[in-house]
Scaffold this motif. Structure first.
Motif, PDB file in Angstrom:
ATOM      1  N   ILE A  45       0.834  -1.209   0.000  1.00 51.25           N
ATOM      2  CA  ILE A  45       0.000   0.000   0.000  1.00 51.25           C
ATOM      3  C   ILE A  45       0.866   1.254   0.000  1.00 51.25           C
ATOM      4  CG2 ILE A  45      -1.725   1.307   1.302  1.00 51.25           C
ATOM      5  CD1 ILE A  45      -2.891  -1.397   2.165  1.00 51.25           C
ATOM      6  N   ALA A  46       1.977   1.217   0.733  1.00 54.04           N
ATOM      7  CA  ALA A  46       2.884   2.369   0.725  1.00 54.04           C
ATOM      8  C   ALA A  46       3.458   2.600  -0.669  1.00 54.04           C
ATOM      9  CB  ALA A  46       4.010   2.155   1.733  1.00 54.04           C
ATOM     10  N   LEU A  47       3.825   1.512  -1.338  1.00 57.36           N
ATOM     11  CA  LEU A  47       4.365   1.635  -2.700  1.00 57.36           C
ATOM     12  C   LEU A  47       3.314   2.208  -3.647  1.00 57.36           C
ATOM     13  CD1 LEU A  47       6.824   0.993  -4.522  1.00 57.36           C
ATOM     14  CD2 LEU A  47       5.714  -1.184  -5.017  1.00 57.36           C
ATOM     15  N   ALA A  48       2.099   1.698  -3.552  1.00 57.16           N
ATOM     16  CA  ALA A  48       1.019   2.188  -4.425  1.00 57.16           C
ATOM     17  C   ALA A  48       0.678   3.640  -4.109  1.00 57.16           C
ATOM     18  CB  ALA A  48      -0.215   1.309  -4.263  1.00 57.16           C
ATOM     19  N   SER A  49       0.725   4.003  -2.845  1.00 57.55           N
ATOM     20  CA  SER A  49       0.360   5.372  -2.469  1.00 57.55           C
ATOM     21  C   SER A  49       1.405   6.397  -2.909  1.00 57.55           C
ATOM     22  CB  SER A  49       0.122   5.474  -0.967  1.00 57.55           C
ATOM     23  OG  SER A  49       1.326   5.291  -0.267  1.00 57.55           O
ATOM     24  N   THR A  55      -1.044   5.656 -11.697  1.00 57.98           N
ATOM     25  CA  THR A  55      -0.789   4.480 -12.521  1.00 57.98           C
ATOM     26  C   THR A  55      -1.866   3.432 -12.284  1.00 57.98           C
ATOM     27  OG1 THR A  55       0.621   3.532 -10.811  1.00 57.98           O
ATOM     28  CG2 THR A  55       1.714   4.831 -12.518  1.00 57.98           C
ATOM     29  N   CYS A  56      -2.063   2.634 -13.284  1.00 55.93           N
ATOM     30  CA  CYS A  56      -3.085   1.589 -13.206  1.00 55.93           C
ATOM     31  C   CYS A  56      -2.709   0.537 -12.158  1.00 55.93           C
ATOM     32  CB  CYS A  56      -3.243   0.957 -14.586  1.00 55.93           C
ATOM     33  SG  CYS A  56      -4.619  -0.160 -14.723  1.00 55.93           S
ATOM     34  N   TRP A  57      -1.424   0.179 -12.088  1.00 58.68           N
ATOM     35  CA  TRP A  57      -1.011  -0.840 -11.135  1.00 58.68           C
ATOM     36  C   TRP A  57      -1.208  -0.376  -9.696  1.00 58.68           C
ATOM     37  CZ3 TRP A  57       2.681   0.322  -7.603  1.00 58.68           C
ATOM     38  CH2 TRP A  57       3.626   1.308  -7.915  1.00 58.68           C
ATOM     39  N   SER A  58      -0.988   0.915  -9.424  1.00 58.67           N
ATOM     40  CA  SER A  58      -1.168   1.401  -8.046  1.00 58.67           C
ATOM     41  C   SER A  58      -2.642   1.398  -7.658  1.00 58.67           C
ATOM     42  CB  SER A  58      -0.561   2.795  -7.877  1.00 58.67           C
ATOM     43  OG  SER A  58      -1.236   3.748  -8.675  1.00 58.67           O
TER      44      SER A  58
END
Length: 187
Positions: A45-49, A55-58
């Motif tokens: 979640i930290a990486l996506a945030s 981005t679509c992956w996040s």
């Protein structure tokens, strides 16, 4: 434009630590498996945030984490002002994915090709190479979060961005482990 890798690492570390604190304050005694899940979920979640839903992956990671109770709490805590916007964006992503699938089905049904018996070796080689590329693309789509709903060009762009982000995540986590090991060993 992408943020420099050092900024990405700083943002990831800050949000990852916040996520670990959320899990640490929620439960005092955790099993090894619960700790592993907490570390992985907070890191994802930290990486996506850090990409803030650009981005679509996040968006796919955030949408997937929001299905779980622990993930939902963590997403709300780490993305409090952004979480509603990102949830709406990930819902819109699902509708867009349905449209893409319908177009693909329509395309396949309209374009049935017949291979002649006397096809040349060049045509045969082209069809084999197309199948190989298609298989590899399918594998890549299964590896990138949300990749199964992307077209090939978007998939490559998203994959490159995801790889850069994963590399930053690994660097930060390795550095954190090295620092923690130094502290424990008393150096």
């Amino acid at each position: 434009m992408r943020a420099p890798r050092s900024v990405l690492k700083q943002q990831f570390l800050k949000k990852w630590m916040m996520g670990l604190q959320v899990f640490g304050s929620a439960k005092q005694s955790m099993s090894i498996l619960e700790r592993k899940k907490a570390i992985k979920l907070s890191a994802d979640i930290a990486l996506a945030s850090t990409r803030a839903g650009r981005t679509c992956w996040s968006r796919a990671i955030i949408a997937d984490a929001s299905k779980d109770d622990d993930g939902k709490v963590l997403v709300q805590h780490l993305l409090s002002p952004e979480s509603e916007r990102l949830k709406k964006a990930s819902t819109g992503l699902a509708m867009e994915n349905k449209r893409v699938r319908c177009k693909k089905i329509l395309k396949r049904s309209c374009c049935i090709k017949r291979v002649r018996k006397g096809a040349s070796k060049v045509v045969l080689a082209k069809s084999i190479s197309k199948r190989i590329v298609k298989r590899r693309t399918q594998v890549l789509k299964s590896l990138v979060p949300g990749g199964e709903f992307m077209d090939d060009i978007s998939l490559i762009e998203e994959t490159l961005d995801y790889m850069v982000s994963l590399r930053a995540q690994v660097d930060v986590m390795r550095r954190s482990l090295a620092k923690a090991t130094e502290v424990v060993n008393g150096k």
